[in-house]
Design a protein around this motif. Structure first.
Motif, PDB file in Angstrom:
ATOM      1  N   HIS A  66       0.837  -1.210   0.000  1.00  0.00           N
ATOM      2  CA  HIS A  66       0.000   0.000   0.000  1.00  0.00           C
ATOM      3  C   HIS A  66       0.870   1.257   0.000  1.00  0.00           C
ATOM      4  N   LEU A  67       1.966   1.221   0.766  1.00  0.00           N
ATOM      5  CA  LEU A  67       2.884   2.360   0.783  1.00  0.00           C
ATOM      6  C   LEU A  67       3.446   2.604  -0.616  1.00  0.00           C
ATOM      7  N   TYR A  68       3.830   1.540  -1.281  1.00  0.00           N
ATOM      8  CA  TYR A  68       4.350   1.627  -2.652  1.00  0.00           C
ATOM      9  C   TYR A  68       3.328   2.292  -3.576  1.00  0.00           C
ATOM     10  N   LYS A  69       2.098   1.816  -3.507  1.00  0.00           N
ATOM     11  CA  LYS A  69       1.063   2.317  -4.416  1.00  0.00           C
ATOM     12  C   LYS A  69       0.764   3.798  -4.180  1.00  0.00           C
ATOM     13  N   GLU A  70       0.688   4.194  -2.914  1.00  0.00           N
ATOM     14  CA  GLU A  70       0.317   5.578  -2.602  1.00  0.00           C
ATOM     15  C   GLU A  70       1.490   6.544  -2.759  1.00  0.00           C
ATOM     16  N   MET A  71       2.655   6.168  -2.268  1.00  0.00           N
ATOM     17  CA  MET A  71       3.783   7.097  -2.292  1.00  0.00           C
ATOM     18  C   MET A  71       4.428   7.192  -3.674  1.00  0.00           C
ATOM     19  N   LYS A  72       4.230   6.189  -4.516  1.00  0.00           N
ATOM     20  CA  LYS A  72       4.775   6.272  -5.866  1.00  0.00           C
ATOM     21  C   LYS A  72       4.100   7.390  -6.662  1.00  0.00           C
ATOM     22  N   LYS A  73       2.881   7.745  -6.250  1.00  0.00           N
ATOM     23  CA  LYS A  73       2.199   8.865  -6.900  1.00  0.00           C
ATOM     24  C   LYS A  73       2.911  10.191  -6.568  1.00  0.00           C
ATOM     25  N   VAL A  74       3.583  10.232  -5.420  1.00  0.00           N
ATOM     26  CA  VAL A  74       4.284  11.437  -4.976  1.00  0.00           C
ATOM     27  C   VAL A  74       5.688  11.488  -5.567  1.00  0.00           C
ATOM     28  N   ASP A  75       6.387  10.345  -5.494  1.00  0.00           N
ATOM     29  CA  ASP A  75       7.747  10.241  -6.041  1.00  0.00           C
ATOM     30  C   ASP A  75       7.898   8.843  -6.622  1.00  0.00           C
ATOM     31  N   PRO A  76       8.089   8.714  -7.930  1.00  0.00           N
ATOM     32  CA  PRO A  76       8.126   7.387  -8.560  1.00  0.00           C
ATOM     33  C   PRO A  76       9.370   6.561  -8.244  1.00  0.00           C
ATOM     34  N   LYS A  77      10.314   7.158  -7.526  1.00  0.00           N
ATOM     35  CA  LYS A  77      11.568   6.444  -7.280  1.00  0.00           C
ATOM     36  C   LYS A  77      11.664   5.818  -5.893  1.00  0.00           C
ATOM     37  N   HIS A  78      11.170   6.519  -4.875  1.00  0.00           N
ATOM     38  CA  HIS A  78      11.428   6.061  -3.515  1.00  0.00           C
ATOM     39  C   HIS A  78      10.663   6.908  -2.520  1.00  0.00           C
ATOM     40  N   CYS A  79      10.724   6.469  -1.257  1.00  0.00           N
ATOM     41  CA  CYS A  79      10.175   7.282  -0.169  1.00  0.00           C
ATOM     42  C   CYS A  79      10.847   6.844   1.136  1.00  0.00           C
ATOM     43  N   GLY A  80      10.628   7.613   2.173  1.00  0.00           N
ATOM     44  CA  GLY A  80      11.052   7.222   3.502  1.00  0.00           C
ATOM     45  C   GLY A  80       9.838   6.843   4.324  1.00  0.00           C
ATOM     46  N   PHE A  81      10.058   6.125   5.407  1.00  0.00           N
ATOM     47  CA  PHE A  81       9.015   5.885   6.403  1.00  0.00           C
ATOM     48  C   PHE A  81       9.710   5.558   7.726  1.00  0.00           C
ATOM     49  N   TYR A  82       8.909   5.358   8.769  1.00  0.00           N
ATOM     50  CA  TYR A  82       9.484   5.127  10.086  1.00  0.00           C
ATOM     51  C   TYR A  82       8.962   3.828  10.687  1.00  0.00           C
ATOM     52  N   ALA A  83       9.896   3.008  11.194  1.00  0.00           N
ATOM     53  CA  ALA A  83       9.555   1.840  11.993  1.00  0.00           C
ATOM     54  C   ALA A  83       9.837   2.216  13.438  1.00  0.00           C
ATOM     55  N   PHE A  84       8.788   2.473  14.204  1.00  0.00           N
ATOM     56  CA  PHE A  84       8.926   3.135  15.495  1.00  0.00           C
ATOM     57  C   PHE A  84       9.621   4.475  15.226  1.00  0.00           C
ATOM     58  N   ALA A  85      10.795   4.723  15.845  1.00  0.00           N
ATOM     59  CA  ALA A  85      11.488   5.994  15.588  1.00  0.00           C
ATOM     60  C   ALA A  85      12.587   5.840  14.550  1.00  0.00           C
ATOM     61  N   LYS A  86      12.753   4.631  14.025  1.00  0.00           N
ATOM     62  CA  LYS A  86      13.866   4.372  13.116  1.00  0.00           C
ATOM     63  C   LYS A  86      13.516   4.745  11.678  1.00  0.00           C
ATOM     64  N   PRO A  87      14.323   5.598  11.027  1.00  0.00           N
ATOM     65  CA  PRO A  87      14.065   5.936   9.621  1.00  0.00           C
ATOM     66  C   PRO A  87      14.377   4.733   8.718  1.00  0.00           C
ATOM     67  N   CYS A  88      13.470   4.444   7.799  1.00  0.00           N
ATOM     68  CA  CYS A  88      13.644   3.358   6.832  1.00  0.00           C
ATOM     69  C   CYS A  88      13.457   3.908   5.427  1.00  0.00           C
ATOM     70  N   TYR A  89      14.127   3.291   4.483  1.00  0.00           N
ATOM     71  CA  TYR A  89      14.119   3.742   3.094  1.00  0.00           C
ATOM     72  C   TYR A  89      13.429   2.678   2.243  1.00  0.00           C
ATOM     73  N   CYS A  90      12.452   3.088   1.445  1.00  0.00           N
ATOM     74  CA  CYS A  90      11.687   2.162   0.620  1.00  0.00           C
ATOM     75  C   CYS A  90      11.930   2.490  -0.863  1.00  0.00           C
ATOM     76  N   VAL A  91      12.303   1.480  -1.644  1.00  0.00           N
ATOM     77  CA  VAL A  91      12.715   1.670  -3.034  1.00  0.00           C
ATOM     78  C   VAL A  91      11.581   1.281  -3.975  1.00  0.00           C
ATOM     79  N   PHE A  92      11.282   2.155  -4.964  1.00  0.00           N
ATOM     80  CA  PHE A  92      10.249   1.893  -5.965  1.00  0.00           C
ATOM     81  C   PHE A  92      10.849   1.658  -7.355  1.00  0.00           C
ATOM     82  N   ASP A  93      11.711   2.561  -7.783  1.00  0.00           N
ATOM     83  CA  ASP A  93      12.270   2.529  -9.131  1.00  0.00           C
ATOM     84  C   ASP A  93      13.084   1.245  -9.331  1.00  0.00           C
ATOM     85  N   LEU A  94      12.828   0.540 -10.434  1.00  0.00           N
ATOM     86  CA  LEU A  94      13.469  -0.758 -10.629  1.00  0.00           C
ATOM     87  C   LEU A  94      14.972  -0.657 -10.862  1.00  0.00           C
TER      88      LEU A  94
END
Length: 500
Positions: A66-94
């Motif tokens: 779901h994060l991929y589907k929604e955030m790819k509309k904002v930036d087709p390459k990637h986004c950040g998110f948080y696991a508790f307080a830890k920053p995590c990086y999520c990759v979209f662009d192949l």
């Protein structure tokens, strides 16, 4: 330190102070991706962006899709998110996915999966460990999964096929609905028990067999266990101090006992068998592996082969039961190929089934058993053509389920269509648009074995039985929020009719 005379007041002040400190800590942590100007969804205390295991109805894999589907509309390459307080990086662009998994692998060698070698030694297996230790162990184990080794183990797999046939026949004679995941779980348990431990588990007839029980327990997830898993990934060092285990204690003790006793028996009696355990014993005798490493690798081999293959077969048979035309076409191929091999399932006959490959690949696209993979950045990495640094220690997530359901690569992704994996269609698609086993140096080492047992199971069932969906199956399928591996809520129930 000044204390008031009222204990209640003191406690209230302490709680207020602690709450304020925690709140400030989280709010500062939640500024991380804003400072890097990377899009991210709004986090909340304490889970960040992760699903609340006590409230939300989705697994981490579905959340990432779901994060991929929604955030790819904002930036087709990637986004950040948080696991508790830890920053995590999520990759979209192949192409970015390719960089992480292959091209720039030296920055992302580790998976970043929590393990506790001291208190939970069985968790220190090939899938979890990193760095030089992983590189050395991977190099040692790779020769055990060559095509030649798979061919050597094929007959051990095939011996379990008859029990599968008998179980399906029994359901037909009783005109009962088939809980297909349960049946296939027994089948894969017998295969892994035979190939990994040299044991006859007899799961179909011995309902008290401990192997299916502990196999299921590996992947059983309560809300508390989900919370601990998320916490241990976010705070691994603290989790080791707190002695948090990745594997339930009784599961670890069971597999340790089984493996050590099997190794001791073979060494004392000179018993020899062409299976995975024998290959590990040979590495031990050559002083390449320790007995504890044998236990850990045997465990992960069992866990992966038991659950992922039964999951793949379950969803494949569900889709074939829904799509009778595809089922008939695959059955025709099976019959045609087996006629050339005296009606026998063999290593060579399985390799000739091209449409079978397409059906399995489409199943793995629509229902990847492991819906995401992780990496950990081991040193600062500058994104190509961007002014963004992924810092050392950052967890990187690749949302396989989201990629596999992206309309850009797979039009009408909810439709089951094996033609997506014809040679022509495969050729024009980005290589990293289909990554059920990952890619690069950390691609699943047991993928050949998993595909082999999957194809044997599908061939055995479709050769003898025609399938349809039973009304006990909850449609449309919903994925269990408590399962790390994709699993349907309420299980998949099929009708089976014997073909004479």
């Amino acid at each position: 330190m000044f204390l008031t005379s009222s204990l209640t007041t003191d406690l209230a002040v302490a709680i207020f102070f602690l709450t304020s400190v925690v709140t400030v800590f989280f709010k500062r942590s939640f500024q991380y991706w804003s400072r890097k100007h990377l899009p991210h969804p709004h986090p909340t205390i304490p889970f960040g962006n992760l699903p609340n295991p006590y409230k939300d109805g989705e697994s981490i894999g579905v959340f990432l899709a779901h994060l991929y589907k929604e955030m790819k509309k904002v930036d087709p390459k990637h986004c950040g998110f948080y696991a508790f307080a830890k920053p995590c990086y999520c990759v979209f662009d192949l192409d970015y996915v390719k960089n992480v998994l292959s091209k720039d692998f030296q920055y992302f060698v580790d998976r970043g999966i929590y393990y506790n070698e001291k208190d939970d030694p069985i968790s220190a297996h090939l899938f979890a460990i990193g760095g030089r230790k992983w590189q050395n162990l991977r190099k040692k184990l790779t020769p055990t999964f060559t095509s030649g080794r798979m061919k050597m183990m094929f007959q051990s797999l095939l011996k379990c096929e008859n029990s599968l046939y008998e179980a399906m026949e029994d359901f037909c004679e009783k005109s009962e609905a088939v809980d297909i995941k349960e049946v296939l779980g027994c089948f894969t348990t017998d295969i892994i028990g035979s190939c990994a431990f040299g044991l006859d588990c007899n799961s179909f007839k011995d309902k008290e067999s401990p192997f299916p029980k502990y196999g299921r327990k590996i992947f059983e997830s309560t809300r508390l266990r989900s919370l601990l898993n998320s916490f241990s990934v976010s705070f691994p060092n603290l989790s080791r101090v707190l002695k948090i285990r990745q594997i339930p204690k009784d599961v670890g003790e069971f597999f340790t006992k089984i493996v050590t006793e099997s190794v001791r028996y073979r060494e004392e009696t000179s018993f020899f068998r062409k299976d995975f355990l024998q290959l590990l014993i040979e590495l031990k005798n050559a002083r390449i592996l320790t007995i504890q490493e044998i236990v850990a690798q045997s465990f992960v081999f069992f866990a992966a082969g038991f659950e992922t293959s039964s999951t793949t077969m379950t969803f494949a048979l569900y889709e074939l039961a829904k799509n009778q035309r595809i089922q008939e076409r695959l059955r025709e191929e099976i019959e045609q190929v087996l006629r050339k091999h005296r009606g026998e399932i063999s290593y060579e006959s399985i390799q000739e089934m091209k449409y079978m490959n397409q059906v399995v690949d489409e199943t793995l696209r629509k229902y990847p058993p492991i819906p995401f993979i992780t990496r950990e950045c081991i040193r600062d990495y500058k994104l190509p053509a961007e002014n963004i640094i992924i810092e050392k220690g950052t967890s990187v997530f690749i949302p396989i389920l989201g990629i596999h359901h992206d309309e850009e690569y797979y039009p009408d992704p909810e439709i089951f269509d094996p033609e997506r994996f014809s040679e022509d269609n495969r050729r024009i698609r980005h290589q990293y648009a289909h990554i059920p086993f990952g890619q690069g140096p950390r691609i699943c080492i047991g993928s050949r074995f998993g595909l082999m047992e999957t194809k044997i199971g599908l061939t055995s069932i479709l050769k003898h039985f025609k399938l349809s969906v039973n009304s006990k199956t909850r449609e449309p399928l919903m994925m269990s929020p408590q399962s790390f591996i994709l699993a349907a809520v309420g299980d998949v129930w099929l009708n089976a009719k014997k073909i004479y």
